[in-house]
Write a protein that holds these residues in place. Structure first.
Motif, short mmCIF file in Angstrom:
data_model
loop_
_atom_site.label_atom_id
_atom_site.label_comp_id
_atom_site.label_asym_id
_atom_site.label_seq_id
_atom_site.Cartn_x
_atom_site.Cartn_y
_atom_site.Cartn_z
N GLN A 103 0.83 -1.21 0.00
CA GLN A 103 0.00 0.00 0.00
C GLN A 103 0.86 1.26 0.00
O GLN A 103 0.51 2.27 -0.60
CB GLN A 103 -0.93 -0.02 1.22
CG GLN A 103 -1.79 1.23 1.39
CD GLN A 103 -2.80 1.40 0.27
OE1 GLN A 103 -3.21 0.44 -0.37
NE2 GLN A 103 -3.20 2.63 0.01
N GLN A 104 2.01 1.17 0.69
CA GLN A 104 2.88 2.35 0.76
C GLN A 104 3.31 2.83 -0.64
O GLN A 104 3.65 3.98 -0.82
CB GLN A 104 4.11 2.06 1.61
CG GLN A 104 4.95 0.94 1.03
CD GLN A 104 6.13 0.61 1.90
OE1 GLN A 104 6.66 1.47 2.58
NE2 GLN A 104 6.55 -0.66 1.90
N PHE A 105 3.30 1.92 -1.59
CA PHE A 105 3.72 2.30 -2.94
C PHE A 105 2.55 2.80 -3.78
O PHE A 105 2.71 3.15 -4.93
CB PHE A 105 4.35 1.11 -3.67
CG PHE A 105 5.56 0.56 -2.98
CD1 PHE A 105 6.58 1.39 -2.56
CD2 PHE A 105 5.68 -0.80 -2.76
CE1 PHE A 105 7.71 0.88 -1.92
CE2 PHE A 105 6.80 -1.32 -2.13
CZ PHE A 105 7.81 -0.48 -1.70
N ARG A 106 1.34 2.70 -3.21
CA ARG A 106 0.17 2.90 -4.07
C ARG A 106 -0.71 4.08 -3.71
O ARG A 106 -1.81 4.20 -4.23
CB ARG A 106 -0.66 1.61 -4.08
CG ARG A 106 0.06 0.47 -4.79
CD ARG A 106 -0.92 -0.39 -5.53
NE ARG A 106 -1.77 -1.12 -4.60
CZ ARG A 106 -1.53 -2.37 -4.20
NH1 ARG A 106 -0.49 -3.01 -4.67
NH2 ARG A 106 -2.35 -2.96 -3.38
N GLY A 107 -0.27 4.93 -2.79
CA GLY A 107 -1.05 6.14 -2.54
C GLY A 107 -1.09 6.97 -3.82
O GLY A 107 -0.41 6.65 -4.79
N TYR A 108 -1.88 8.00 -3.82
CA TYR A 108 -1.92 8.88 -4.99
C TYR A 108 -1.30 10.22 -4.66
O TYR A 108 -1.60 10.80 -3.62
CB TYR A 108 -3.36 9.09 -5.46
CG TYR A 108 -3.98 7.85 -6.03
CD1 TYR A 108 -3.59 7.39 -7.29
CD2 TYR A 108 -4.90 7.12 -5.30
CE1 TYR A 108 -4.14 6.23 -7.81
CE2 TYR A 108 -5.46 5.96 -5.83
CZ TYR A 108 -5.07 5.52 -7.08
OH TYR A 108 -5.60 4.37 -7.59
N ARG A 109 -0.44 10.70 -5.54
CA ARG A 109 0.13 12.04 -5.41
C ARG A 109 -0.40 12.91 -6.54
O ARG A 109 -0.61 12.44 -7.66
CB ARG A 109 1.65 11.98 -5.47
CG ARG A 109 2.26 11.19 -4.34
CD ARG A 109 2.15 11.90 -3.00
NE ARG A 109 2.46 11.01 -1.89
CZ ARG A 109 2.56 11.42 -0.62
NH1 ARG A 109 2.37 12.68 -0.31
NH2 ARG A 109 2.82 10.56 0.33
#
Ligand code: AVJ
Ligand code: FE
Length: 475
Positions: free
Chosen positions: A429-435
């Motif tokens: 999940q840490q790699f999949r947030g949205y920026r």
């Protein structure tokens, strides 16, 4: 007396639809094999985007507005981006290329017929067995041509995705047209004699962020709201390939101290050593691949194809940080002289080739400093066009946000300010947030580029036409 920000009537909407379609057909004028195959697990087969573009148009401009029945029963599921992740799409029973072309042409001709009819018919005279949206929704969809703008922008956004797929394609040297050179073909100012570095101070104070009046603005840009912003410094120009090379040569890709824990984990897992599409030339220099051809790395172009984690590490190395999206929009739009926010950095007038590198007139970013006429009131340049710019912000709702016309455009993507929904979700999940990404790339159409426009992606993504710009606190 400013020109209308968007086309103001059916003739203009129809023309905008035709323009986006010409673009789509240019990118998909390829052999069936290239359309059907999956060039990268990150992307759909090109033929999926092609029919999805038409299906979206059918859903909104035919079925929602006119109550029409589905043209090809059963295909909605295939082209619903939420039902099938990109990696799974090649296995779906997709329309073959000729049928996809026929389908989107059929949709379009019915849309143009329906526009002519809608023009002369009140929205409250519904036939029996109405299958479209409620009257009040139809009225809002048609207001200012919003739904036509939504469909036009959607097609152009997918066209940019098609270009990213073609850039990833190694199966063929696909050179999408047109590919003009902003300096040679368009005579934009050369950077010679103009500094390609420097920063500007944006003083503390409130400004109006977002919009309540732009007729084609998406729901996530609304409503306009006042935000108080502490003073900050921001670079006049995006980070260059030269600066990214300096970061690389200084060992930045190998120095754990410069990376966030998640960024370092990703860098190690993927062995990131340079931006995507960079390659050593064997003689101490660097090449970059652009649509199937290697060329010498142009040092004074904005860097492209870096993920958010690389941008973050570079910023830390430079003793700086990424701007927040609020800072980015203030530097782009706020005019201290009038106290109001502009639609574009240079004012409210639509972009011309003097202002910004947009709409795939060129197939790459322009050199740094090429658009002095595109500067914002704060003196910041190349904010619109060239490259999308990573910001430090997670993708969140503005105060007063209301999803319209459907939750799956923006609302289902909103996360916390750190880009992450739940810290205790699965380890990836840490790699999949949205920026949030701002500004629009050389491949973004002017209809989908403005100071308030918000794009977003996972912090690991590099195939999009994205770079970044640096900022710092004022004290
Ligand atoms: C806003 C670019 C993240 O491509 O996923 C296309 C745009 N939405 N079809 C995407 C979009 C529905 C979206 N981005
Ligand atoms: Fe879509």
């Amino acid at each position: 007396s400013h020109p209308a920000p968007v086309p103001a009537g059916p003739a203009g909407w129809a023309e905008a639809l035709e323009r986006s379609r010409r673009r789509t057909l240019t990118y998909t004028d390829l052999d069936d094999d290239l359309l059907i195959r999956q060039h990268s697990p990150l992307m759909s087969p090109l033929v999926w985007d092609l029919a999805h573009i038409g299906n979206y148009e059918e859903l909104w401009l035919l079925r929602a507005l006119t109550g029409a029945d589905p043209l090809l029963p059963g295909i909605d599921d295939l082209y619903d981006a939420f039902r099938h992740p990109r990696a799974d799409r090649p296995a779906l029973p997709l329309l073959p290329p000729d049928q996809a072309r026929g389908y989107i042409a059929d949709v379009r001709s019915r849309v143009l017929d329906a526009m002519a009819a809608l023009d002369s018919r009140s929205v409250d005279s519904r036939p029996a067995g109405w299958g479209g949206q409620r009257d009040d929704v139809v009225t809002r969809l048609l207001s200012g041509g919003f739904v036509y703008g939504m469909v036009v922008q959607h097609e152009h956004q997918h066209d940019e995705t098609l270009l990213a797929t073609l850039q990833l394609a190694t199966a063929a040297r696909v050179q999408p047209r047109p590919a003009r050179d902003p300096v040679v073909d368009e005579g934009v100012a050369l950077p010679a004699g103009r500094p390609v570095s420097g920063e500007v101070l944006v003083p503390a104070g409130p400004f109006t962020m977002g919009t309540s009046t732009d007729p084609w603005a998406y729901d996530n840009e609304r409503p306009a709201h006042r935000v108080d912003v502490p003073a900050f410094w921001i670079d006049r120009l995006p980070v260059s390939n030269r600066a990214q090379l300096a970061f690389l040569d200084a060992g930045g890709y190998d120095d754990e101290r410069l990376w966030s824990p998640a960024g370092w984990a990703w860098r190690c897992r993927e062995r990131l050593e340079a931006p995507l599409f960079w390659r050593r030339d064997g003689a101490g220099g660097w090449l970059r691949r652009r649509f199937g051809r290697d060329e010498a790395l142009p040092l004074d172009e904005p860097v492209q194809h870096v993920c958010w984690y690389e941008a973050e590490a570079h910023a830390r190395w430079a003793g700086r940080r990424l701007p927040t999206e609020t800072e980015w929009e203030k530097a782009c739009a706020f005019d201290p002289a009038s106290g109001r926010s502009r639609r574009f950095p240079w004012g409210d007038d639509p972009p011309t080739p003097r202002h910004a590198n947009l709409g795939h007139r060129a197939a790459r970013p322009a050199p740094l400093g090429a658009y002095p006429d595109g500067a914002s009131a704060s003196g910041v340049e190349q904010m619109i066009g060239d490259v999308w710019e990573w910001t430090s912000s997670g993708f969140t709702a503005y105060p007063g946000f209301a999803a319209f016309p459907y939750r799956e455009y923006s609302e289902v993507f909103f996360r916390g300010p750190d880009g992450v929904e739940r810290a205790d979700a699965d380890p990836d999940q840490q790699f999949r947030g949205y920026r949030v990404l701002r500004g629009g790339s050389w491949a973004a159409d002017p209809s989908a580029a403005r100071a308030t426009f918000r794009n977003w992606d996972h912090p690991i993504r590099r195939q999009i036409f994205v770079g970044f710009r640096l900022a710092r606190d004022a004290d």
